[in-house]
Design an enzyme around this catalytic site. Structure first.
Site, PDB file in Angstrom:
ATOM      1  N   GLU A 122      36.502  70.083 -23.265  1.00 49.32           N
ATOM      2  CA  GLU A 122      35.826  69.873 -21.975  1.00 49.32           C
ATOM      3  C   GLU A 122      35.515  68.391 -21.892  1.00 49.32           C
ATOM      4  OE1 GLU A 122      35.247  72.007 -19.671  1.00 49.32           O
ATOM      5  OE2 GLU A 122      35.240  73.978 -20.587  1.00 49.32           O
ATOM      6  N   CYS A 169      29.066  65.635 -15.789  1.00 48.82           N
ATOM      7  CA  CYS A 169      30.522  65.519 -15.726  1.00 48.82           C
ATOM      8  C   CYS A 169      31.071  66.007 -14.388  1.00 48.82           C
ATOM      9  CB  CYS A 169      31.153  66.283 -16.881  1.00 48.82           C
ATOM     10  SG  CYS A 169      30.502  67.943 -17.033  1.00 48.82           S
ATOM     11  N   GLU A 174      35.007  56.821 -15.140  1.00 48.86           N
ATOM     12  CA  GLU A 174      33.786  57.635 -15.211  1.00 48.86           C
ATOM     13  C   GLU A 174      32.621  56.704 -15.556  1.00 48.86           C
ATOM     14  OE1 GLU A 174      33.258  60.501 -18.441  1.00 48.86           O
ATOM     15  OE2 GLU A 174      32.488  61.920 -16.976  1.00 48.86           O
ATOM     16  N   ALA A 179      38.107  59.900 -24.058  1.00 49.64           N
ATOM     17  CA  ALA A 179      38.571  59.026 -25.151  1.00 49.64           C
ATOM     18  C   ALA A 179      38.331  59.691 -26.502  1.00 49.64           C
ATOM     19  CB  ALA A 179      37.839  57.686 -25.085  1.00 49.64           C
ATOM     20  N   LYS A 202      27.742  70.495 -33.821  1.00 52.15           N
ATOM     21  CA  LYS A 202      27.200  69.150 -34.004  1.00 52.15           C
ATOM     22  C   LYS A 202      26.751  68.606 -32.655  1.00 52.15           C
ATOM     23  CE  LYS A 202      28.806  64.986 -33.911  1.00 52.15           C
ATOM     24  NZ  LYS A 202      27.609  64.331 -33.338  1.00 52.15           N
TER      25      LYS A 202
HETATM   26  P1  NAD Z   1      31.165  61.196 -26.476  1.00 44.02           P
HETATM   27  O1  NAD Z   1      32.577  61.584 -26.324  1.00 44.02           O
HETATM   28  O2  NAD Z   1      30.855  59.785 -26.808  1.00 44.02           O
HETATM   29  O3  NAD Z   1      30.465  62.050 -27.623  1.00 44.02           O
HETATM   30  C1  NAD Z   1      30.477  63.471 -27.574  1.00 44.02           C
HETATM   31  C2  NAD Z   1      30.229  64.007 -28.978  1.00 44.02           C
HETATM   32  O4  NAD Z   1      31.325  63.643 -29.795  1.00 44.02           O
HETATM   33  C3  NAD Z   1      28.976  63.481 -29.671  1.00 44.02           C
HETATM   34  O5  NAD Z   1      28.362  64.531 -30.386  1.00 44.02           O
HETATM   35  C4  NAD Z   1      29.537  62.431 -30.620  1.00 44.02           C
HETATM   36  O6  NAD Z   1      28.724  62.225 -31.767  1.00 44.02           O
HETATM   37  C5  NAD Z   1      30.855  63.062 -31.008  1.00 44.02           C
HETATM   38  N1  NAD Z   1      31.879  62.142 -31.491  1.00 44.02           N
HETATM   39  C6  NAD Z   1      32.029  60.826 -31.209  1.00 44.02           C
HETATM   40  N2  NAD Z   1      33.105  60.333 -31.851  1.00 44.02           N
HETATM   41  C7  NAD Z   1      33.656  61.353 -32.541  1.00 44.02           C
HETATM   42  C8  NAD Z   1      34.791  61.478 -33.378  1.00 44.02           C
HETATM   43  N3  NAD Z   1      35.586  60.437 -33.643  1.00 44.02           N
HETATM   44  N4  NAD Z   1      35.072  62.684 -33.910  1.00 44.02           N
HETATM   45  C9  NAD Z   1      34.303  63.755 -33.657  1.00 44.02           C
HETATM   46  N5  NAD Z   1      33.199  63.699 -32.870  1.00 44.02           N
HETATM   47  C10 NAD Z   1      32.886  62.513 -32.312  1.00 44.02           C
HETATM   48  O7  NAD Z   1      30.445  61.677 -25.145  1.00 44.02           O
HETATM   49  P2  NAD Z   1      28.934  61.476 -24.712  1.00 44.02           P
HETATM   50  O8  NAD Z   1      28.782  60.032 -24.355  1.00 44.02           O
HETATM   51  O9  NAD Z   1      28.035  62.079 -25.720  1.00 44.02           O
HETATM   52  O10 NAD Z   1      28.855  62.408 -23.404  1.00 44.02           O
HETATM   53  C11 NAD Z   1      29.320  62.007 -22.183  1.00 44.02           C
HETATM   54  C12 NAD Z   1      30.735  62.504 -21.934  1.00 44.02           C
HETATM   55  O11 NAD Z   1      30.765  63.942 -22.030  1.00 44.02           O
HETATM   56  C13 NAD Z   1      31.218  62.204 -20.545  1.00 44.02           C
HETATM   57  O12 NAD Z   1      32.554  61.761 -20.609  1.00 44.02           O
HETATM   58  C14 NAD Z   1      31.138  63.545 -19.829  1.00 44.02           C
HETATM   59  O13 NAD Z   1      31.983  63.686 -18.726  1.00 44.02           O
HETATM   60  C15 NAD Z   1      31.466  64.476 -20.913  1.00 44.02           C
HETATM   61  N6  NAD Z   1      30.992  65.837 -20.592  1.00 44.02           N
HETATM   62  C16 NAD Z   1      31.920  66.769 -20.187  1.00 44.02           C
HETATM   63  C17 NAD Z   1      31.514  68.055 -19.849  1.00 44.02           C
HETATM   64  C18 NAD Z   1      32.516  69.087 -19.392  1.00 44.02           C
HETATM   65  O14 NAD Z   1      32.135  70.250 -19.268  1.00 44.02           O
HETATM   66  N7  NAD Z   1      33.770  68.731 -19.160  1.00 44.02           N
HETATM   67  C19 NAD Z   1      30.165  68.397 -19.936  1.00 44.02           C
HETATM   68  C20 NAD Z   1      29.248  67.434 -20.349  1.00 44.02           C
HETATM   69  C21 NAD Z   1      29.688  66.146 -20.686  1.00 44.02           C
END
Ligand code: NAD
Length: 522
Positions: free
Chosen positions: A280, A314, A410, A261, A205
């Protein structure tokens, strides 16, 4: 040091014009009229009854409106992945490898489409998508095509004397993956490639804002002859399709990349159905400059490391700790270089920095900076140049306390905070003083300082005299609240395989000696 004068930039990002129409930027858009899900080898529309519009963050223009996937679409994708599992898991490593080599070639043939679609949906400058996102993804695919034939484990042996033991490394089953919007193509690759190389099938997804390149990625897999149902994409909302995928009884593993979160919520759901879990999560990477560092290298590295992907990375450099003798020169050098960075249209030559992913993200970043004005100094930036696109100028902040929000949280935008330190111990302690532990860098010409920093910093990656480069051959993953498990490299097979101990009796003895512990010891 107070606010600096911002230079006039030649380009006016967000200017409207015929060359800025989404269909001119990425002529392949019409292919998604069939829907934003790739299930069982074909595009299909979602059935949630809710629509989402992808917006070009550089111009605010609508790119594509599609119906989101809901639980029924997730069910269909999981069913397709289950159907494909026995055939794909039963293929030889050589067969999977061959298909994945063809996959790399199909991606290569779509390189320009992928770059344009990624730039359009994310606002990334074309030079970034052409030179980083797309070639990195093709290289990853080629790497996993090779690695598919190199699943390793302990060698077989007669460890008891009476048996031969060996280990089978087996796929987990149907993997459910969830990806963020900051590097949609690379995140799709990092999730899909090790999973399928190891014989799993997958339902991914992507974020609702950015499904286009994940869909092209899946279409390329189908064109390469990877069987229908091995790679499936469902584009739905997190609370709806996302939670259903994580809770699904026929999904054996959850692999999530996103914020800490949401990662906690995903972990709760995955745990309730006893799934394998790979997380991640967020980062807040420190950038530690010792007083013997090459100042010019550190300044260049800090600006590149903080601003890559408009800071929505990230591993981006977010907290620079600079030993006192270099502090003033570092701040001044970074401020000058940041002010020279050219904001502009992602599709125009000469653009260094595109917009943030959305106006909402731009406002979120501005909120962090505006709150910081009461306790810190904004040396440069802190400005949104206009409202047509989601732009925010590179921002440098000094004078913040270590425990302040701007140092601890962040931000995910083009914002770097700089703090001074005195002793090496203090610098390394400050570097470790956030909940996160994804990446870090140390800048020094002293091999002992470099060695100490790499030992003592608690992060999944520590660079020395650089910040950002990644490699298909090397693992990427977090410590602490940045999660656990590894993407990329052969280490990712630890996530996507389970090992089975097989023990063969070699004696053919009916009454074994150890039976005495249960019966017949007299
Ligand atoms: P996000 O956590 O808001 O969303 C990530 C994904 O989770 C999206 O596809 C979203 O639709 C889905 N999602 C949201 N709520 C959900 C739920 N309750 N259950 C299941 N899925 C759900 O993150 P974002 O804003 O899309 O991306 C930014 C974040 O991603 C930053 O915190 C960044 O650090 C992190 N990130 C980490 C890495 C890594 O390798 N550690 C790499 C890229 C991004």
């Amino acid at each position: 040091m107070g606010n600096r004068q911002e230079p006039d930039h030649r380009q006016e990002p967000g200017r409207q014009g015929p060359d800025r129409r989404p269909a001119d930027r990425f002529p392949g858009l019409e292919q998604f009229a069939a829907g934003a899900n790739h299930v069982g080898g074909a595009l299909r529309p979602g059935t949630s009854g809710r629509k989402h519009t992808i917006v070009d963050p550089a111009t605010g223009q609508d790119v594509l409106t599609y119906e989101l996937a809901g639980p029924a679409d997730v069910d269909a994708a999981v069913a397709a992945a289950r159907d494909a599992l026995p055939g794909w898991a039963g293929a030889t490593p050589g067969e999977r490898s061959e298909a994945m080599h063809r996959f790399a070639a199909e991606l290569d043939a779509r390189a320009e489409d992928l770059a344009r679609a990624e730039s359009l949906q994310c606002g990334k400058p074309l030079k970034l998508t052409r030179e980083f996102d797309v070639p990195g993804t093709i290289d990853n695919t080629a790497f996993f095509a090779g690695a598919a034939r190199h699943l390793q484990g302990q060698s077989a042996g007669e460890y008891s004397g009476d048996h031969t033991s060996y280990v089978r490394r087996e796929p987990i089953g149907v993997v459910g993956s969830i990806a963020p919007w900051n590097y949609p193509l690379q995140m799709a690759a990092w999730k899909v490639l090790p999973a399928i190389a190891a014989g799993n099938t997958i339902v991914l997804k992507p974020a609702e804002l950015t499904p286009l390149t994940s869909l092209i990625f899946a279409e390329a897999a189908t064109a390469a002859g990877i069987p229908d149902g091995v790679v499936n994409i469902v584009t739905g909302a997190g609370l709806d399709a996302g939670e259903h995928l994580v809770s699904h009884p026929h999904v054996a593993m959850t692999s999530f990349t996103g914020s800490t979160a949401v990662g906690k919520r995903v972990a709760e759901l995955a745990t309730s159905t006893v799934k394998r879990l790979h997380l991640e999560l967020g980062g807040k990477a420190p950038f530690v400059v010792f007083d013997d560092a090459d100042l010019e290298a550190a300044v260049n590295g800090a600006v590149a490391g903080a601003l890559i992907n408009t800071g929505q990375d990230c591993t981006a450099a977010t907290r620079a700790y600079v030993q006192r003798p270099l502090y003033d020169a570092f701040v001044s050098g970074v401020a000058d270089l940041m002010a020279a960075v050219r904001l502009g249209d992602p599709f125009e030559d000469g653009t260094d920095l595109g917009p943030l992913i959305s106006h909402a993200q731009r406002d979120r970043v501005a909120g962090f900076v505006d709150r910081a004005r009461s306790y810190a100094t904004v040396v440069t930036g802190g400005v949104a140049p206009h409202n047509a696109g989601a732009y925010y100028r590179p921002t440098l902040i000094t004078g913040a306390a270590q425990d302040s929000e701007i140092v601890q949280a962040e931000i995910f935008g083009p914002v770097l905070v700089v703090l001074p330190f005195d002793s090496d111990e203090e610098g390394l302690a400050l570097a470790n003083d956030t909940p996160y532990g994804l990446a870090a860098s140390a800048w020094t010409r002293d091999v002992y300082r470099a060695g100490r920093a790499t030992r003592e910093i608690k992060a999944g990656c520590v660079w020395v005299n650089d910040h950002i480069p990644i490699l298909s051959e090397m693992p990427h993953g977090g410590y602490k609240a940045s999660g656990f498990g590894k993407d990329m490299s052969s280490y990712s097979f630890e996530e996507y395989t389970q090992v089975k101990h097989v023990m063969l009796d070699n004696t053919a003895v009916a009454r074994k000696d150890w039976h005495r512990t249960v019966f017949g010891d007299r």
